[in-house]
Write a protein that holds these residues in place. Structure first.
Motif, PDB file in Angstrom:
ATOM      1  N   GLU A 199      -5.245  -5.053   5.625  1.00 41.10           N
ATOM      2  CA  GLU A 199      -5.057  -5.396   4.214  1.00 41.10           C
ATOM      3  C   GLU A 199      -3.825  -6.257   3.980  1.00 41.10           C
ATOM      4  O   GLU A 199      -3.864  -7.212   3.188  1.00 41.10           O
ATOM      5  N   TYR A 233      -2.814  11.388   4.202  1.00 36.81           N
ATOM      6  CA  TYR A 233      -3.430  10.194   4.783  1.00 36.81           C
ATOM      7  C   TYR A 233      -3.937  10.529   6.180  1.00 36.81           C
ATOM      8  O   TYR A 233      -3.437  11.431   6.844  1.00 36.81           O
ATOM      9  N   GLU A 273      -6.612   5.643   8.161  1.00 42.29           N
ATOM     10  CA  GLU A 273      -6.072   4.941   6.991  1.00 42.29           C
ATOM     11  C   GLU A 273      -4.796   4.192   7.356  1.00 42.29           C
ATOM     12  O   GLU A 273      -4.580   3.058   6.911  1.00 42.29           O
ATOM     13  N   ILE A 309      -4.157  -0.354   7.638  1.00 45.29           N
ATOM     14  CA  ILE A 309      -3.309  -1.022   6.647  1.00 45.29           C
ATOM     15  C   ILE A 309      -2.987  -2.471   7.024  1.00 45.29           C
ATOM     16  O   ILE A 309      -2.986  -3.361   6.161  1.00 45.29           O
ATOM     17  N   ALA A 319       0.871  -1.177   0.000  1.00 42.83           N
ATOM     18  CA  ALA A 319       0.000   0.000   0.000  1.00 42.83           C
ATOM     19  C   ALA A 319       0.901   1.218   0.000  1.00 42.83           C
ATOM     20  O   ALA A 319       1.979   1.213   0.608  1.00 42.83           O
ATOM     21  N   CYS A 363       4.152   0.684   2.435  1.00 48.04           N
ATOM     22  CA  CYS A 363       3.787  -0.329   3.421  1.00 48.04           C
ATOM     23  C   CYS A 363       3.719  -1.653   2.665  1.00 48.04           C
ATOM     24  O   CYS A 363       2.986  -1.769   1.680  1.00 48.04           O
TER      25      CYS A 363
END
Length: 325
Positions: A139, A128, A132, A136, A121, A182
């Motif tokens: 995800e 950001y 958010e 992460i 990401a 990330c």
């Protein structure tokens, strides 16, 4: 054996520079300078942070060995200046350098070519929200890696083990770059593989298996301790080294690299599948550096390696040779 000396003309070893990797670059440059002089090359140190690039032309340099690392040296900027000056240089050209230093752009190219790289990401500094950042790990999973998009030598890199570490990890990377990567963490063996040459003639050197203390191959363990173990010839299962060499060669070629480079790879412990992390187009040449180590395992000593790289110095836009009448 390569002959040194007069055919190279006056050579500038570009070192230092303005990036966060300045001190490492000075160490690399000094090693290269000493090696070239030992082979009778008329080599001189040149720090772009202290002298204008125009001085290269004024002082009569015929070619440059780039021992700069990071931004303003490995990102296409110095390469572009040398193209304008018409002075051949070592390593990747303008476009390949500018792509390769950008870890996200590199991933996009590799993914477009069907090459494996960890999921990621991308965050942009100032754009950001805390939420958010916090989500992460949902995800990418935990642990995960946070790092600046355009830095090397493990600067600004954090291995995030829990949600509570995310904000500080992103803030640390954002101090060094406006773009923050990330990345999915691949648990397994960490290896690196240098490549020499260009196009179909490029060849991969032996793979090095890196075994760092507690798996932490950070800036300190890269350059200032002897606690990291480098296994070369590597101890990978049969067939894996050849597969990784084939993978890094393709990854190197699709970016249009030339001269040399070093690609870092993680091998998933469960599946034994390799994942490309990044490529360095102006690798370190210090006493702890990996390209000289792999070259030595292939029978190429440090001085000969430096001469080979210098002999390959070129330009993206070399003047066409006029045909003889």
């Amino acid at each position: 054996m390569l002959q040194a000396g007069v055919q190279f003309g006056k050579v500038a070893v570009l070192m230092g520079g303005k990036s966060a990797e300045r001190e490492v670059s000075l160490m690399s440059g000094q090693g290269v300078l000493t090696a070239l002089r030992a082979r009778a090359v008329d080599a001189h140190a040149f720090d772009p942070a202290e002298q204008s690039m125009d001085e290269l032309k004024r002082q009569g340099f015929a070619r440059c060995f780039i021992a700069l690392h990071g931004r303003y040296g490995e990102d296409g900027t110095v390469q572009g200046a040398l193209e304008l000056l018409g002075i051949p240089y070592t390593g990747a050209g303008v476009m390949a350098s500018s792509m390769a230093i950008d870890k996200v752009m590199t991933k996009r190219v590799w993914l477009a070519e069907g090459l494996p790289t960890p999921r990621y990401a991308l965050l942009h500094r100032g754009h950001y929200t805390r939420n958010e950042v916090r989500t992460i790990p949902d995800e990418l999973g935990l642990p995960l890696i946070v790092k600046p998009v355009r830095e090397g030598s493990s600067l600004g890199v954090t291995k995030v083990m829990g949600y509570s570490q995310m904000q500080d990890a992103v803030a640390a990377a954002a101090e060094l770059d406006a773009d923050i990567l990330c990345e999915q963490f691949i648990a397994g063996d960490e290896v690196t593989c240098p490549v020499l040459g260009e196009g179909v003639s490029a060849r991969a050197l032996p793979v090095i298996h890196i075994v760092a203390p507690e798996g932490n191959y950070d800036f300190q363990n890269k350059y200032y301790t002897d606690d990291t173990e480098y296994r070369v010839p590597c101890d990978l299962p049969p067939g894996e080294e050849a597969a990784i060499q084939a993978l890094v060669l393709k990854a190197y070629r699709v970016l249009g690299c030339r001269g040399w480079g070093r690609l870092d790879v993680m091998i998933d412990a469960a599946t034994r599948l390799p994942y490309l992390l990044e490529i360095n187009t102006s690798p370190g040449m210090t006493s702890h550096s990996l390209v000289p180590m792999a070259a030595k395992a292939a029978g190429i000593d440090y001085e000969t390696l430096c001469l080979q790289l210098l002999a390959g110095a070129s330009l993206d836009y070399a003047p066409a040779v006029e045909p003889r009448a």
